[in-house]
Design an enzyme around this catalytic site. Structure first.
Site, mmCIF file in Angstrom:
data_model
loop_
_atom_site.group_PDB
_atom_site.id
_atom_site.type_symbol
_atom_site.label_atom_id
_atom_site.label_comp_id
_atom_site.label_asym_id
_atom_site.label_seq_id
_atom_site.Cartn_x
_atom_site.Cartn_y
_atom_site.Cartn_z
ATOM 1 C CE LYS B 45 -1.426 -10.297 1.284
ATOM 2 N NZ LYS B 45 -2.287 -9.154 0.989
ATOM 3 C CB CYS B 131 -6.501 -4.860 7.649
ATOM 4 S SG CYS B 131 -7.193 -5.539 6.118
ATOM 5 C CE LYS B 166 -0.082 -0.082 5.979
ATOM 6 N NZ LYS B 166 0.278 -1.003 4.888
ATOM 7 C CG ASN B 193 -4.063 0.014 5.817
ATOM 8 O OD1 ASN B 193 -4.431 -0.189 4.671
ATOM 9 N ND2 ASN B 193 -3.735 -0.967 6.639
ATOM 10 C CB THR B 194 -6.651 1.412 1.867
ATOM 11 O OG1 THR B 194 -7.159 0.395 2.729
ATOM 12 C CG2 THR B 194 -5.521 0.840 1.034
ATOM 13 N N GLY B 218 -3.671 4.763 -3.989
ATOM 14 C CA GLY B 218 -3.294 5.394 -5.245
ATOM 15 C C GLY B 218 -3.195 6.903 -5.104
ATOM 16 N N GLY B 244 0.843 6.447 0.893
ATOM 17 C CA GLY B 244 -0.496 6.801 0.410
ATOM 18 C C GLY B 244 -0.362 7.505 -0.921
ATOM 19 N N GLY B 266 2.916 1.913 -2.631
ATOM 20 C CA GLY B 266 1.990 0.773 -2.684
ATOM 21 C C GLY B 266 1.374 0.590 -4.050
#
Lengths: 248, 306
Positions: B45, B131, B166, B193-194, B218, B244, B266
Site C-alpha cells: 500500500k 496518484c 510509477k 496508474n489509474t 479495471g 492496467g 490491481g
C-alpha cells in the site's frame, strides 16, 4: 472469508421493491448475525454486498432491495442458477453484550440482519423486542417472521398507515418504562436513522453501517471511516460499530 | 517444461505476477486467504511520511468493466509500516517486497525512501509520482519531466535499492516522462496508474465520489495501458512493469509481449481475491498452448518488426 458457488433455491418478491433469495451452498464461514456476503453478477464489475438475513445448515437467506440495475436483474434469476459469492464478510454483532431485554431497531432494507440476531438472542433465552420502521404499510415485510420466532414487534411507518406514525425512534419511546424498557440495542438502517437511534437510545448498543465498497474484504480501503478507536474499514472491522466508538 | 522466471532490476522472480499497490494491503491481510509466496512479489500500500486517512467517502464508484477510486493514499505512515506492518508480513512472506512510496514534496519522498531503504525485506522502491487523488503532490510530479527527474535524483541519493518510478497516464506524452526518469537514474518504470474519471448520481445530479473525480482501473483501461507500455518499453532501456486492467494469464503474456518485464494486477484483486494465485497457476498452461517456453524470451517481442 470463502469464495464459493451457491445455487438459488428461492427468489421471492416480498413487497414492490424487496425480494428474498434462498441459496444453497457452503455457509461455514458465516459466523455472526450482521455479517454480509458479496455476490458476483454477470456483466457487473464489482460484487453486490448484501447482509445475511438468516443461515440454517447449508441454506443462506438474503433480502435485497431493487436499488439499481444489478439488483433489478437479480429479480429475474431462476431457481437453480449458480452464483459466485464471497461469504463470511465483516464482523457482525456481538450478541454477548445484549443483557436480558435487548431491542432490535431496523429501518427498511436494514431489517434483514436483525432477523438472525433475533433468532440467536431468543435461542439464548433473551426477551427480544423488534422496532421495525418502514415508509408505508405496503413496504412492510418480515413482521410475521419476527413474531413467529418470539419477538415482540413494534411497527413504525413514516406516513402513519399502520403502527406508530413516525420513525423508529418514535416507536422506541412507546416501549420505554421506568428503566427505558431495554438493556441494550442493535440497529441497522440508513445513516440518518442510525444517527437518530444513536441520539435517542439510553443504553449502549451496536450500529451496522453501510458504505460503497470496492472489494468487501479489506483490501482496497474504499469504505474507511473514522472512529474513536481509529480508522476502520466498514467491510472488515465493520460494518458493526459499538455506540461508544462512533464519530458522526 | 515452461519457465516463468524473470529478473527485475537484478532480483530474480519465480514469475512476473505482482499484485498492485492499493489492492493488496501490506500482504499479510491477503495471506489469510492463500499462501502469497506463490507470487513473484507484491507492491504494498502506498506509504507516506505521516499517517493519512485519505479522502471522504464515497471513495468507490462502479463503471462498465472497471471502477473509480478516490481513496487518497490512506496509510499508517512509514514509521508504523516499518514497526508494525513489515514484521507481520515477514511471518507469511519469504520474498522481497516492493515498497510503494508516495509523497507531497521531494523531501517527503526522500524521507520515506531513506527509511524503507534500511529494511531487508524491501527489494525495490516503487515511487508513485502519479496518484490522481491527492492535491498538491502525487500526480503533479508525474506530469512534468523536470519534476519527475528531480524526485528520481533525490531518491537515488538515499538508497541502494532499485528505484522504480510509477507513472500516470494522464499526460500528453508519457514516454517523455519515462525518458526523463531513466536519464535521472531510475532503475525501472511502472505504468499505468489509474486514469482520471468521474460518475454522477442521476437521482441527485451530484458526483458519486466525495472527491468528485477518481482513478479508473479495471479491464476498461487494459488497451490504453498496453499501448503505453508498448511505447515506453520501446523508448527506454530499463525494465518496465506493465499494469492496467490485467485480469488473466493471457493479459500477463500480452503485457510482456508489449515490453513489460513484470506485470501488476490491481482492480481484479478486488473482485476475485484469489485472482493472482489463479493467474500464477494458469500461466504454465497458457504458455504451453501458445508454445512459449520461457516468459523472459517474449518480453517486447511485439516491438520487433515483422
Amino acid at each position: 472469508m470463502k469464495q464459493t458457488i451457491f445455487t438459488i433455491q428461492e427468489n421471492k418478491q416480498l413487497t414492490e421493491t424487496t425480494w428474498r433469495m434462498k441459496l444453497k451452498g457452503d455457509t461455514s464461514e458465516i459466523i455472526s448475525a450482521g455479517q454480509f456476503v458479496n455476490i458476483k453478477l454477470d456483466g457487473y464489475f464489482l460484487r453486490r454486498p448484501i447482509s445475511v438475513c438468516d443461515v440454517e445448515g447449508d441454506i443462506l437467506t438474503i433480502i435485497y432491495k431493487i436499488l439499481g440495475r444489478g439488483t433489478e436483474e437479480m429479480t429475474h434469476f431462476h431457481i437453480g442458477k449458480e452464483l459466485d459469492i464471497l461469504t463470511g464478510l465483516g464482523n457482525g454483532y456481538d450478541l454477548s453484550l445484549s443483557g436480558d431485554r435487548p431491542v432490535l431497531i431496523g429501518g427498511g432494507v436494514g431489517i434483514p440482519p436483525l432477523y438472525l440476531a433475533a433468532k440467536r438472542l431468543i435461542a439464548e433465552g433473551r426477551n427480544v423486542k423488534a422496532v421495525l420502521g418502514y415508509n408505508t404499510v405496503d413496504e412492510i415485510y418480515y413482521e410475521e417472521e419476527f413474531r413467529e420466532i418470539g419477538c415482540e414487534v413494534i411497527i413504525a411507518t413514516a406516513d402513519g398507515s399502520v403502527g406508530v406514525k413516525g420513525f423508529v425512534t418514535d416507536a422506541l419511546q412507546t416501549i420505554a418504562g421506568e428503566d427505558c424498557g431495554y438493556t441494550y440495542f442493535y440497529t441497522c438502517g440508513p445513516e440518518p436513522m442510525l444517527k437518530a437511534v444513536y441520539n435517542a437510545t439510553k443504553t449502549s448498543g451496536q450500529l451496522s453501517f453501510e458504505e460503497r465498497m470496492g472489494c468487501g474484504f479489506g483490501a482496497c480501503m474504499g469504505c474507511s471511516c473514522k472512529t474513536v478507536t481509529g480508522y476502520k474499514r466498514i467491510c472488515k472491522e465493520g460494518p458493526v460499530l459499538r455506540k461508544e466508538e462512533v464519530i458522526w | 517444461m515452461t519457465d516463468t522466471k524473470i529478473t527485475l532490476c537484478g532480483i530474480e522472480l519465480e514469475n512476473p505476477v505482482i499484485p498492485a499497490s492499493g489492492t493488496f494491503g501490506y500482504g499479510y491481510e491477503m495471506a489469510e486467504y492463500y499462501d502469497i509466496n506463490c507470487l513473484g512479489t507484491f507492491s504494498f500500500k502506498g506509504t507516506t511520511k505521516e499517517e493519512r486517512f485519505g479522502n471522504d467517502t464515497p471513495r468507490i464508484a462502479e463503471c462498465p468493466s472497471g471502477l473509480l477510486n478516490s481513496v487518497g493514499l490512506q496509510n499508517p505512515g512509514v514509521k508504523v509500516v516499518i514497526r508494525e506492518e513489515l514484521p507481520k508480513l515477514a511471518l507469511v512472506f519469504d520474498k522481497k517486497v516492493m515498497a510503494n512510496v508516495s509523497g507531497f514534496s521531494v523531501d517527503e519522498y526522500v524521507y520515506v525512501c531513506e527509511r524503507l531503504d534500511k529494511e531487508r525485506q524491501v527489494g525495490w522502491l516503487e515511487v508513485n509520482i502519479s496518484c490522481p487523488n491527492v492535491h498538491g503532490g502525487g500526480m503533479s510530479f508525474g506530469t512534468d519531466p523536470n519534476q519527475a527527474a528531480s524526485v528520481v535524483k533525490a531518491v537515488k541519493q538515499v538508497t541502494t535499492k532499485p528505484v522504480i518510478i510509477k507513472l500516470t497516464p494522464n499526460v500528453t506524452d508519457i514516454t517523455s516522462i519515462a525518458l526523463a526518469c531513466e536519464e535521472a537514474g531510475a532503475d525501472g518504470i511502472s505504468l499505468i496508474n489509474t486514469m482520471l474519471g468521474m460518475r454522477i448520481d442521476l437521482k441527485t445530479g451530484k458526483p458519486i465520489l466525495a472527491n468528485t473525480t477518481g482513478g479508473l482501473s479495471g479491464p476498461a483501461i487494459f488497451p490504453v495501458a498496453l499501448r503505453m507500455v508498448y511505447d515506453v518499453a520501446k523508448a527506454v532501456s530499463i525494465p518496465v512493469i506493465g499494469m492496467g486492467g490485467v485480469s488473466s494469464a493471457e493479459d500477463v503474456i500480452e503485457m510482456m509481449m508489449a515490453g513489460a518485464t513484470a506485470v501488476q494486477v490491481g482492480a481484479a484483486n478486488l473482485v476475485n481475491p484469489f485472482i493472482c494465485q489463479d493467474i500464477v497457476n494458469n500461466l504454465p498452461d497458457v504458455m504451453a498452448k501458445l508454445s512459449i517456453e520461457s516468459l523472459e524470451n517474449i518480453i517486447g517481442i511485439s516491438q520487433e518488426e515483422f
